[in-house]
Scaffold this motif. Structure first.
Motif, PDB file in Angstrom:
ATOM      1  N   ARG A 161      53.457 -43.769  -9.642  1.00 54.27           N
ATOM      2  CA  ARG A 161      54.564 -44.466 -10.308  1.00 54.27           C
ATOM      3  C   ARG A 161      54.055 -45.628 -11.172  1.00 54.27           C
ATOM      4  O   ARG A 161      54.754 -46.094 -12.061  1.00 54.27           O
ATOM      5  N   GLU A 193      55.556 -47.268  -0.615  1.00 50.21           N
ATOM      6  CA  GLU A 193      56.774 -47.321  -1.411  1.00 50.21           C
ATOM      7  C   GLU A 193      56.464 -47.047  -2.880  1.00 50.21           C
ATOM      8  O   GLU A 193      57.286 -46.476  -3.614  1.00 50.21           O
ATOM      9  N   LEU A 194      55.253 -47.460  -3.296  1.00 48.24           N
ATOM     10  CA  LEU A 194      54.877 -47.312  -4.696  1.00 48.24           C
ATOM     11  C   LEU A 194      53.525 -46.591  -4.788  1.00 48.24           C
ATOM     12  O   LEU A 194      52.474 -47.231  -4.774  1.00 48.24           O
ATOM     13  N   ARG A 222      56.020 -44.089 -14.367  1.00 51.16           N
ATOM     14  CA  ARG A 222      57.158 -43.201 -14.085  1.00 51.16           C
ATOM     15  C   ARG A 222      58.322 -44.020 -13.534  1.00 51.16           C
ATOM     16  O   ARG A 222      58.117 -45.070 -12.904  1.00 51.16           O
ATOM     17  N   ASP A 223      59.524 -43.485 -13.748  1.00 51.24           N
ATOM     18  CA  ASP A 223      60.688 -44.115 -13.133  1.00 51.24           C
ATOM     19  C   ASP A 223      60.865 -43.571 -11.719  1.00 51.24           C
ATOM     20  O   ASP A 223      60.051 -42.773 -11.236  1.00 51.24           O
ATOM     21  N   GLU A 224      61.912 -43.985 -11.033  1.00 48.47           N
ATOM     22  CA  GLU A 224      62.110 -43.596  -9.634  1.00 48.47           C
ATOM     23  C   GLU A 224      62.340 -42.105  -9.467  1.00 48.47           C
ATOM     24  O   GLU A 224      62.133 -41.551  -8.390  1.00 48.47           O
ATOM     25  N   GLU A 225      62.792 -41.434 -10.515  1.00 46.41           N
ATOM     26  CA  GLU A 225      63.008 -39.981 -10.446  1.00 46.41           C
ATOM     27  C   GLU A 225      61.755 -39.205 -10.827  1.00 46.41           C
ATOM     28  O   GLU A 225      61.755 -37.971 -10.828  1.00 46.41           O
ATOM     29  N   LYS A 251      53.949 -53.046  -1.618  1.00 45.41           N
ATOM     30  CA  LYS A 251      54.546 -51.755  -1.952  1.00 45.41           C
ATOM     31  C   LYS A 251      53.492 -50.648  -1.964  1.00 45.41           C
ATOM     32  O   LYS A 251      53.780 -49.498  -1.608  1.00 45.41           O
ATOM     33  N   PRO A 295      53.475 -49.675 -15.270  1.00 49.03           N
ATOM     34  CA  PRO A 295      54.344 -48.631 -14.709  1.00 49.03           C
ATOM     35  C   PRO A 295      54.256 -47.367 -15.571  1.00 49.03           C
ATOM     36  O   PRO A 295      54.189 -47.451 -16.809  1.00 49.03           O
TER      37      PRO A 295
END
Length: 692
Positions: free
Chosen positions: A217, A163-164, A245-248, A158, A243
């Motif tokens: 993220r 992606e991440l 942050r969230d996806e938003e 990722k 982690p």
């Protein structure tokens, strides 16, 4: 010691009919002046020398980088510059250079040299993009790749695919270079099989973290690892995935993020702060290549010594330090590329003929650009050597012939030497970049101060290189310390106090052992007779520079000898009093490595060829400048008489005169993408079209 004309073999005195009676005596083997009409083909030969065995990849990289959209948009507000930089990460990902650096077990090619070349090339174009890429694939992705195991492969994928986006959270407000004293904790809770990550004080806040302010993220967080069996004491610094942050893009519970805002450079990189309030993460998030904690909280590691474990972990991450040196070198090369092209076009001040002269026709302008150009070549070649050595060690790891957890004594020594070399090239490249890019800016006058002409951007973006991935003052001391310990293999796990005692009792052995030279070159150096040698002789040049390094080291060891009979407090004070000497020993070591790199590279050029003649004069220029910088030392130690120092000064002037017509050829050899010098001050009306 002026050079002879290329068209004849007159003595140097004949070429200086107006010289005073105390003009320096001509040196034997003084080279002829180069032809005044340069041959572009020499740039190709020198470029091949600089590219080494990876010319095909570097050419592919140059083609990719010659894209105007990859360059910074310095006129934009900070938020838009950050967005521009992040959007360009997708192009870098698609090029694939960084993927080459991943371990084969994680889907890469096991070629960190190619990923490092990619970082270097990006710095020709945009420092923010280079560092943003370095954070994503070199630090965040690199830590996952190098410190994780098979259970972290999805994290690696990722990170590689973008992606991440992630962060590398090591530095704290109260602890930068002193990584072992970090305060952030990760305490294992066996009831939930989670680690509790916490920031215990304001000084433990993670500072200057790339990707933290906006895009990250998740983060690899360096913490003090505590388990129930350790009774509140740390097992040492370990890395764990947290982690943030969230996806938003919203902060996760317990995570507080800050934004450092506008910086002095690298405006496209979103540096920020990280703070954790008892954030819980799964046990599996511990990067466990060198240590693990089982479900019940039992700690285990194949490396028994806490110090060895710590240095082994950090040793796997030194490619970042090498990468920063490459980025600094690239920014320097791009700046010289601009300044030298400008010097060959810009006309100013009437000469005796009544016509305005080009800047390059003024000797001081030649000196201010060509002397640092020679050192830039030396640094580039040494960087290549160090990166190849690092790749060789990596190949052994990949092949399974070198166990990271159970290395032989020879491998331990090689690892320490590799860390020292990485520190040396990082300190040398970044210091040189800061000085040289500023000189380039000044050499271009008011035009050089305009952002559109890129020099101020290179200067601002490279400025921080002197302090991140290790402060240069700290790193050069690491080089000096390694000289004291280099041939005491049993010293690997000694405390600083034991190191002092050992070095003081084995001073003769430490100094007698030659470091840094190949066996072949060392044999030549040992046979040099100073009374018969010419200052233009490569082996004599190597001997002079190595003699200084050996003498400074010997003097350092003598100074710390009183620590043998002192208690620890007194010993620490003695070592502190020798700090300036330790730094001097480190820098002298760098000069030794640089002259070796130039001599060995020169031998790869065809003997008698024009390219070799040009390169030979660059080598002379680098060496004579180094000798003159330390003229006082050489005269104090009776190694070079005053007359020869004077001759070296004269030779510097003649060398820059000889090399000046070749200056554009010399920067052409760097292969900087043409778009980098597609700037207004080199395209404006009134610039001499004959010198475009």
């Amino acid at each position: 010691m002026p050079l002879t004309k290329s068209s004849d073999k007159k003595s140097t005195v004949d070429l200086n009919k107006n010289a005073s009676n105390d003009a320096p005596k001509a040196e034997a083997r003084s080279p002829h002046r180069l032809p005044t009409t340069p041959k572009p083909s020499v740039a190709t030969e020198l470029g091949a020398l600089l590219d080494g065995p990876h010319a095909a990849f570097r050419d592919e990289l140059r083609t990719f980088l010659n894209d105007p959209e990859l360059f910074p948009k310095s006129h934009l507000p900070m938020a838009e510059q950050r967005e521009h930089t992040f959007n360009n990460l997708a192009k870098v990902r698609d090029f694939g250079g960084f993927t080459h650096g991943l371990r084969r077990a994680n889907g890469g090619a096991g070629k960190p040299n190619l990923s490092t070349f990619t970082l270097e090339g990006l710095a020709w174009v945009d420092g923010s993009l280079a560092i943003k890429s370095g954070v994503q694939w070199g630090l965040w992705g690199g830590a996952l790749d190098q410190l994780g195991t098979e259970r972290h492969i999805e994290w690696v994928k990722k990170a590689a695919s973008l992606e991440l986006p992630g962060c590398f959270a090591m530095t704290e407000r109260g602890h930068g270079s002193d990584v072992q004293s970090l305060e952030t904790t990760a305490t294992y809770d066996p009831e939930t099989q989670e680690f509790v990550v916490n920031t215990p004080s304001d000084t433990a806040v993670k500072n200057y973290i790339g990707n933290a302010a906006k895009d990250g993220r998740a983060a690899v967080v360096f913490t003090q690892l505590i388990t129930p069996e350790s009774d509140g004491r740390s097992h040492g610094v370990h890395a764990i995935i947290v982690p943030i942050r969230d996806e938003e893009g919203n902060e996760l519970p317990g995570v507080t993020l800050g934004d450092h805002g506008h910086k002095g450079g690298l405006v496209g990189v979103d540096n920020g702060t990280l703070r954790f309030d008892n954030v819980r993460v799964p046990r599996e998030n511990l990067l466990n290549r060198f240590a693990d904690v089982d479900e019940n909280g039992k700690y285990s590691s194949p490396i028994e010594s806490k110090n060895s474990r710590f240095f082994t972990m950090l040793g796997t991450l030194i490619r970042g330090r090498i990468g920063v040196s490459g980025a600094a070198g690239a920014a320097t090369e791009a700046s010289l590329d601009i300044a030298i092209r400008y010097a060959n076009r810009r006309r100013q001040f009437e000469g005796a003929t009544g016509a305005e002269k080009r800047l390059i026709e003024h000797r001081q302008h030649r000196r201010r650009l060509l002397i640092p150009l020679a050192r830039t070549y030396a640094l580039h070649l040494l960087y290549n050597q160090i990166l190849e050595r690092y790749q060789e060690q990596n190949d052994q790891h990949e092949a399974g012939t070198w166990s990271v957890t159970e290395p032989t004594e020879e491998q331990k020594f090689a690892s320490r030497e590799m860390e020292s070399l990485a520190a040396a090239i990082k300190a040398a490249q970044t210091q040189h970049a800061t000085r040289t890019i500023q000189e380039c800016r000044e050499a271009c006058g008011g035009a050089g101060y305009m952002s559109e002409n890129r020099l101020t951007t290179y200067r601002a973006d490279s400025d921080v290189f002197s302090t991140f991935e290790g402060d240069n003052t700290v790193l050069i001391q690491m080089v000096g310390k390694n000289l004291l310990t280099a041939y005491g293999r049993e010293m690997n796990d000694m405390s600083p106090w034991d190191t002092v005692k050992y070095a003081a009792t084995t001073a003769t052995d430490v100094v007698k052992r030659r470091y840094g030279f190949t066996t072949r070159l060392q044999g030549l150096v040992d046979r040099v007779n100073p009374s018969e040698a010419s200052l233009f002789d490569a082996t004599y040049q190597a001997k002079l520079i190595d003699d200084r390094a050996q003498s400074v080291l010997f003097s350092l060891v003598r100074r710390i000898q009183p620590a043998r009979k002192a208690d620890k407090v007194q010993a620490a004070a003695i070592v502190d009093q020798c700090q300036d000497h330790l730094i001097a020993a480190g820098w002298a070591r760098v000069d030794t490595l640089l002259v070796q790199a130039m001599i060995e590279a020169e031998e790869r050029l065809e003997e008698g060829s024009l390219a070799r003649q040009v390169f030979e004069q660059l080598r002379h220029l680098f060496v004579f400048d180094t000798l003159v910088q330390h003229a006082g030392w050489y005269q104090e130690h009776n190694l070079i008489p005053a007359g020869r120092i004077k001759a070296a000064r004269a030779a510097i002037n003649d060398l820059v005169d000889s090399l000046a017509p070749w200056s554009v050829v010399l920067v052409d050899a760097f292969g900087v993408p043409a778009e980098a010098h597609n700037i207004p001050m080199l395209n404006e009306a009134g610039v001499d079209p004959l010198h475009k």
